[in-house]
Motif scaffolding. Sequence first.
Motif, short mmCIF file in Angstrom:
data_model
loop_
_atom_site.label_atom_id
_atom_site.label_comp_id
_atom_site.label_asym_id
_atom_site.label_seq_id
_atom_site.Cartn_x
_atom_site.Cartn_y
_atom_site.Cartn_z
N ILE A 33 0.83 -1.21 0.00
CA ILE A 33 0.00 0.00 0.00
C ILE A 33 0.86 1.26 0.00
N ASN A 34 2.07 1.18 0.54
CA ASN A 34 2.95 2.35 0.56
C ASN A 34 3.49 2.70 -0.83
N TYR A 35 3.68 1.67 -1.67
CA TYR A 35 4.32 1.89 -2.96
C TYR A 35 3.40 1.63 -4.16
N ALA A 36 2.13 1.37 -3.89
CA ALA A 36 1.18 1.13 -4.98
C ALA A 36 1.05 2.37 -5.87
N GLN A 37 1.01 3.55 -5.26
CA GLN A 37 0.87 4.78 -6.05
C GLN A 37 2.06 4.96 -7.00
N ILE A 100 -3.43 -13.42 -2.20
CA ILE A 100 -2.73 -12.14 -2.07
C ILE A 100 -1.52 -12.08 -2.99
N ALA A 101 -0.75 -13.18 -3.03
CA ALA A 101 0.44 -13.22 -3.90
C ALA A 101 0.06 -13.07 -5.36
N VAL A 102 -1.02 -13.71 -5.78
CA VAL A 102 -1.48 -13.61 -7.18
C VAL A 102 -1.89 -12.17 -7.50
N CYS A 103 -2.58 -11.51 -6.58
CA CYS A 103 -2.99 -10.13 -6.81
C CYS A 103 -1.78 -9.22 -7.00
N VAL A 104 -0.77 -9.37 -6.14
CA VAL A 104 0.43 -8.53 -6.25
C VAL A 104 1.18 -8.85 -7.54
N CYS A 105 1.21 -10.13 -7.91
CA CYS A 105 1.88 -10.53 -9.14
C CYS A 105 1.19 -9.95 -10.36
N LEU A 106 -0.14 -9.93 -10.37
CA LEU A 106 -0.89 -9.34 -11.48
C LEU A 106 -0.62 -7.85 -11.59
N MET A 107 -0.54 -7.17 -10.45
CA MET A 107 -0.23 -5.75 -10.46
C MET A 107 1.13 -5.48 -11.11
N ASP A 108 2.06 -6.39 -10.90
CA ASP A 108 3.42 -6.19 -11.40
C ASP A 108 3.58 -6.60 -12.86
N THR A 109 2.98 -7.71 -13.25
CA THR A 109 3.28 -8.29 -14.56
C THR A 109 2.35 -7.84 -15.69
N ILE A 110 1.06 -7.64 -15.40
CA ILE A 110 0.11 -7.29 -16.46
C ILE A 110 0.34 -5.85 -16.93
N ARG A 111 0.57 -4.96 -15.98
CA ARG A 111 0.88 -3.56 -16.26
C ARG A 111 -0.23 -2.86 -17.04
N ASN A 112 -1.45 -3.26 -16.71
CA ASN A 112 -2.64 -2.56 -17.19
C ASN A 112 -3.27 -1.90 -15.96
N ILE A 113 -3.56 -0.61 -16.05
CA ILE A 113 -3.97 0.12 -14.87
C ILE A 113 -5.27 -0.41 -14.27
N LEU A 181 10.46 -4.45 -10.07
CA LEU A 181 11.19 -5.50 -9.37
C LEU A 181 10.79 -5.55 -7.90
N GLN A 182 10.50 -4.39 -7.33
CA GLN A 182 10.03 -4.37 -5.95
C GLN A 182 8.75 -5.19 -5.79
N PHE A 183 7.80 -4.97 -6.69
CA PHE A 183 6.52 -5.69 -6.57
C PHE A 183 6.68 -7.17 -6.91
N LEU A 184 7.62 -7.50 -7.75
CA LEU A 184 7.91 -8.91 -7.99
C LEU A 184 8.41 -9.57 -6.72
N ILE A 185 9.24 -8.86 -5.98
CA ILE A 185 9.74 -9.38 -4.71
C ILE A 185 8.61 -9.49 -3.69
N TYR A 186 7.72 -8.51 -3.66
CA TYR A 186 6.59 -8.58 -2.73
C TYR A 186 5.67 -9.76 -3.05
N ALA A 187 5.45 -10.01 -4.33
CA ALA A 187 4.64 -11.17 -4.72
C ALA A 187 5.33 -12.47 -4.30
N SER A 188 6.64 -12.53 -4.51
CA SER A 188 7.41 -13.71 -4.09
C SER A 188 7.39 -13.87 -2.58
N TYR A 189 7.40 -12.75 -1.89
CA TYR A 189 7.36 -12.76 -0.42
C TYR A 189 6.06 -13.42 0.06
N PHE A 190 4.92 -13.01 -0.50
CA PHE A 190 3.66 -13.60 -0.09
C PHE A 190 3.57 -15.07 -0.52
#
Length: 226
Positions: A33-37, A100-113, A181-190
């Motif tokens: 949530i801190n870095y989503a923007q 949760i991990a899938v949601c973060v991964c989609l945010m990072d990889t799809i790159r559609n707003i 890359l940050q969000f990829l790590i967050y997805a991997s973290y979850f």
Amino acid sequence: MLWADFLQCYSSSTLLAWSVWWALSTCGYFQVINYAQALWEKILPSNEFEIYNGYVETISTLLGLMFLPPGAFAAFVVSFVKVSWAVWGELALCIFSVVIAVCVCLMDTIRNIWVCYTAYIIFRATYMLLITIATYQIAANLSMKRYALVFGVNTFIALLLQTLLTVIVVDSAGLGLDIFLQFLIYASYFAAVAVIFFIAGLYKLFKRRRSGGQNELPTTESVPEA
């Protein structure tokens, strides 16, 4: 006395499992949530396009308030859910962590707003739902005098982990990775959190199966007064 209470509280396997998930997931939640923007700005720059970040934050917050303790709706529903959390708790934590991990991964990889917005809303709602269940389960395993101790320790560990993750992943003193890359790590973290609880859940079921189910695990494991 405080140290003795600490050891006695966390000797409950049910309380320990929910507390570990609380600390690990809250750390990752704060990072997202801190870095989503910043992620959204990379995908759809605000100086070139009309953005809806504020609306998304509002919707996700309103949905979260339905689940966030002490929300009446969430507290009412969770209190009537007939699940033996002592038996299935770890596997439930695994499943929700995968979502949760899938949601973060989609945010990072799809790159559609719009995919990012939708995944973010689901991410926050899922976390808020599960944190309500975790709060309920932890409270059920404690006397009221120990609430501040356990919830305080859990939150402190979450913030400590978040600080370490920020220094390593975000800060220039560490890796200083770009936002994707940050969000990829967050997805991997979850995903790693999900694996931890999958292994713990399988171990508990295997151990229970070997015992022949003679010792039925209770729904809660109350920690007695010191």
